[in-house]
Design an enzyme around this catalytic site. Structure first.
Site, PDB file in Angstrom:
ATOM      1  N   ARG A  93       4.790 -14.173  13.188  1.00 28.16           N
ATOM      2  CA  ARG A  93       5.878 -15.242  12.177  1.00 28.16           C
ATOM      3  C   ARG A  93       5.545 -16.080  10.909  1.00 28.16           C
ATOM      4  NH1 ARG A  93      11.437 -14.957  10.852  1.00 28.16           N
ATOM      5  NH2 ARG A  93      12.714 -16.591  11.282  1.00 28.16           N
ATOM      6  N   THR A 380      16.599  -6.855   9.410  1.00 26.29           N
ATOM      7  CA  THR A 380      15.272  -6.874  10.154  1.00 26.29           C
ATOM      8  C   THR A 380      15.096  -5.377  10.660  1.00 26.29           C
ATOM      9  OG1 THR A 380      15.791  -9.627  11.199  1.00 26.29           O
ATOM     10  CG2 THR A 380      14.845  -8.156  12.314  1.00 26.29           C
ATOM     11  N   THR A 398      10.098  -8.303   9.926  1.00 23.01           N
ATOM     12  CA  THR A 398      11.803  -8.310   9.432  1.00 23.01           C
ATOM     13  C   THR A 398      10.748  -9.322   7.515  1.00 23.01           C
ATOM     14  OG1 THR A 398      13.640  -9.681   8.574  1.00 23.01           O
ATOM     15  CG2 THR A 398      12.027 -11.302   9.916  1.00 23.01           C
ATOM     16  N   LEU A 399      11.566  -8.595   7.008  1.00 24.52           N
ATOM     17  CA  LEU A 399      11.501  -8.897   5.405  1.00 24.52           C
ATOM     18  C   LEU A 399      12.627 -10.426   5.036  1.00 24.52           C
ATOM     19  CD1 LEU A 399      10.871  -6.571   3.479  1.00 24.52           C
ATOM     20  CD2 LEU A 399       9.169  -8.325   3.633  1.00 24.52           C
ATOM     21  N   ASN A 400      12.875 -10.542   5.968  1.00 24.42           N
ATOM     22  CA  ASN A 400      14.404 -11.846   6.341  1.00 24.42           C
ATOM     23  C   ASN A 400      15.898 -10.749   5.068  1.00 24.42           C
ATOM     24  OD1 ASN A 400      15.646 -14.086   6.774  1.00 24.42           O
ATOM     25  ND2 ASN A 400      15.409 -15.010   4.486  1.00 24.42           N
ATOM     26  N   SER A 451      14.012 -18.353  13.716  1.00 24.99           N
ATOM     27  CA  SER A 451      14.462 -17.028  14.374  1.00 24.99           C
ATOM     28  C   SER A 451      15.201 -17.201  15.109  1.00 24.99           C
ATOM     29  CB  SER A 451      13.265 -15.747  13.687  1.00 24.99           C
ATOM     30  OG  SER A 451      13.297 -14.725  14.287  1.00 24.99           O
ATOM     31  N   SER A 452      16.213 -15.986  14.959  1.00 24.33           N
ATOM     32  CA  SER A 452      16.892 -15.500  16.089  1.00 24.33           C
ATOM     33  C   SER A 452      16.150 -14.107  16.823  1.00 24.33           C
ATOM     34  CB  SER A 452      18.359 -14.652  15.368  1.00 24.33           C
ATOM     35  OG  SER A 452      18.833 -16.081  14.861  1.00 24.33           O
ATOM     36  N   GLY A 478      19.414  -8.113  12.784  1.00 26.62           N
ATOM     37  CA  GLY A 478      21.625  -8.908  12.634  1.00 26.62           C
ATOM     38  C   GLY A 478      21.390  -9.974  12.890  1.00 26.62           C
ATOM     39  N   GLY A 479      19.906 -10.460  11.892  1.00 27.88           N
ATOM     40  CA  GLY A 479      20.233 -11.878  11.561  1.00 27.88           C
ATOM     41  C   GLY A 479      20.870 -12.935  12.902  1.00 27.88           C
TER      42      GLY A 479
END
Length: 584
Positions: A93, A380, A398-400, A451-452, A478-479
């Site tokens: 992360r 993501t 992810t790049l967010n 993070s999720s 999917g955040g």
């Protein structure tokens, strides 16, 4: 942690599959959002690489063919479970730069400055993807990093063909605002079209340098080039930040539950992922229900109970979770079966509990932070791999935001993240995706944001010290909806009997405590939506008013091992038209 190893009893019902997946295979399988990336992983498996080598190949390939989420400039998690039952959770992360401060996105009145944590160079956290993949290959792979990266280098050098969906994505205004991004991804306004070949020579050279020496990303000429670019445009990332970056090899969380007489181990993500503990807390709450007796998959009665478990676990997520290296987290309490039982007693069997009226059971958790609870990016990507020896890898990175912060590292060809928005810019206020964030997730130098992302592996329960057979490899982007998507998939397959492909394609539902809304995809059956509304839920069908928007979220790329035949069965999410199950 023994408190996580609690039995969750479910019943079983058979549900007809809605679509066919890939033909079952006996050897190895890769499932990802992009066909070229899946093929890259399969190529490495056929060369004698293991699941980790293949995952590294997929990760680097996605940095070429999925620029909106695949990346060198972001970070993520990799869950590894070998055929002997040994599991590792690699946390790569992003971290906050040393110059980060708790109030860096607030104005003089203490209010969040819109866009400052989401767009441009000040939004960038220290990237971890390169370090994570290099660490994974060095410690757990069989081939060399150069071998694993060869497919990605070829894709960048020779190019790949853009589908309509991919070409359309490159029209994003997030790229237009930054000259280097506009030049590379939009040809300075001569936008790419369906069928065009997208060649990335700067990225190819960067990948070649990293294949020879991945540490150059963090020390040496490349690190200086990256830090100078960010500094020139007002960002905080420095050479010292890059040099100080480390990958954390953490112990996964493990839960245990049963359904239909079958016992399973759930190997999942520890903090700074909030996903694993929320997943286990939800399963513990659901342990007191025979869900199939309430109705079939996605029935109103079943969804009511699952949604109420979501609501309660997300309340705990917002109040308590953060970076485990700097914050004492009440994981034992959250995973305690008695706590889940106490929560379960607060669930009305037919009516929703308004989130504003929800009260946490007393006597289990420490006092929550004194803030009013208040979303996380959907851009993501997840991929799953199983090799011929039964080694499994579940990776989410992810790049967010969409194309990250929008800025491309000048001369290096890759986009940079906007991961700083996943911190609490102001505890008690929503980030770009609406999730509740508490002070445990406040901005601080060197910290990793919550993070999720929830890469997860399910096996048959171990017996007499022997590891159980592999059953499922799953995860999703999917955040804030990642956790509920993983739970949707897990329950659909193991409890409700859906095929792995049917589970990937089934319409999704989500509740995250606040806002007090039950979100469903646009394709969700209208009669069920109306039943939920009649029961008292405020239901939102995703992008209902936009005729051109499909109203979907997530991307389940799943692998199931058939318990009867041992064959691998893949489920590629048909919401994305350019993904693939690759196998032999």
């Amino acid at each position: 942690m023994s408190c996580f190893r609690k039995a969750v009893a479910f019943g079983v019902t058979g549900i007809m599959a809605v679509s066919a997946g890939a033909a079952p295979q006996k050897h190895a399988m890769v499932v990802s959002i992009h066909h070229d990336a899946s093929d890259a992983g399969l190529e490495i498996l056929k060369q004698g690489g293991n699941a980790v080598d293949a995952a590294v190949a997929v990760g680097f390939a996605l940095s070429v063919v999925l620029p909106q989420a695949g990346n060198l400039g972001g970070g993520g998690f990799m869950l590894i479970r070998d055929h002997n039952g040994e599991a590792h959770f690699l946390d790569f992360r992003e971290k906050a730069p040393a110059g980060a401060t708790p109030n860096m996105y607030l104005d003089q009145a203490g209010n969040i400055i819109p866009g400052l944590s989401t767009r441009g160079y000040l939004a960038i956290g220290v990237p971890g993807s390169v370090a994570g993949f290099a660490y994974a290959q060095k410690h757990y792979g069989k081939l060399t990093l150069a071998q694993d990266m060869a497919p990605a280098i070829k894709l960048a050098k020779m190019g790949y063909t853009l589908s309509e969906e991919e070409a359309r994505a490159l029209h994003s205004t997030n790229l237009t605002k930054f000259p280097e991004s506009h030049r590379i991804f939009q040809r300075d306004g001569d936008y790419y079209k369906t069928g065009d070949t997208f060649v990335q020579p700067e990225l190819a050279k960067t990948l070649q340098r990293l294949a020879a020496n991945p540490q150059e990303f963090y020390t040496g000429p490349m690190a200086k080039q990256l830090a100078d670019t960010v500094h020139t445009h007002g960002g905080l990332l420095t050479e010292a930040d890059l040099a100080a970056y480390t990958v954390a090899d953490r112990k996964p969380l493990v839960g245990h539950y049963s359904t239909g007489g079958q016992k399973y181990d759930v190997v999942t993500s520890p903090p700074p992922s909030s996903g694993g503990i929320v997943l286990l807390e939800v399963l513990n709450m659901l342990s007191g229900y025979d869900l199939p007796k309430l109705g079939g998959d996605r029935s109103e009665a079943q969804m009511h109970i699952i949604t109420e478990a979501f609501r309660r676990a997300y309340m705990d997520r917002g109040d308590y979770l953060g970076d485990p290296d700097y914050t004492v987290l009440p994981l034992a309490q959250m995973g305690n079966e008695r706590y889940a039982s106490a929560w379960r007693k607060t669930i009305d069997p037919v009516k929703p509990t308004p989130s504003a009226e929800l009260r946490r059971p007393a006597g289990f958790m420490p006092p929550p932070p004194a803030v009013t609870p208040v979303k996380e990016s959907t851009q993501t990507t997840h991929f799953s791999v199983v090799d011929s020896d039964g080694n499994a890898v579940s990776t989410t990175y992810t790049l967010n935001g969409l194309f990250g912060c929008g800025a491309t590292a000048e001369g290096l060809g890759f986009l940079l993240n906007n991961e700083m928005d996943d911190f609490s810019s102001k505890p008690g206020s929503p980030n770009m995706f609406g999730l509740i964030q508490g002070p445990a997730n406040a901005i601080a130098p060197g910290h990793r944001p919550l993070s999720s992302m929830t890469p997860t592996i399910v096996t048959a329960a171990s017996k007499h010290g022997k590891p159980g057979e592999l059953r499922l490899v799953l995860g999703s982007p999917g955040g804030s909806t990642i956790i509920t998507t993983v739970i949707n998939d897990l329950l659909s397959i193991l409890v409700n009997g859906l095929s792995v492909q049917a589970a990937a394609d089934a319409p999704r539902f989500h509740h995250q405590y606040l806002p007090d809304v039950l979100d469903v995809e646009k394709a969700f059956p209208v009669p069920v939506v109306e039943e939920l509304r009649a029961a008292g839920y405020k239901v939102s069908r995703a992008n209902e008013a936009d005729e051109k928007n499909p109203g979907v979220w997530g991307d389940s790329e799943l692998i199931e091992v058939n318990p009867k035949t041992g064959a691998l069965e893949g489920g590629h999410d048909n919401r994305r038209k350019f993904g693939k199950v690759a196998s032999y």
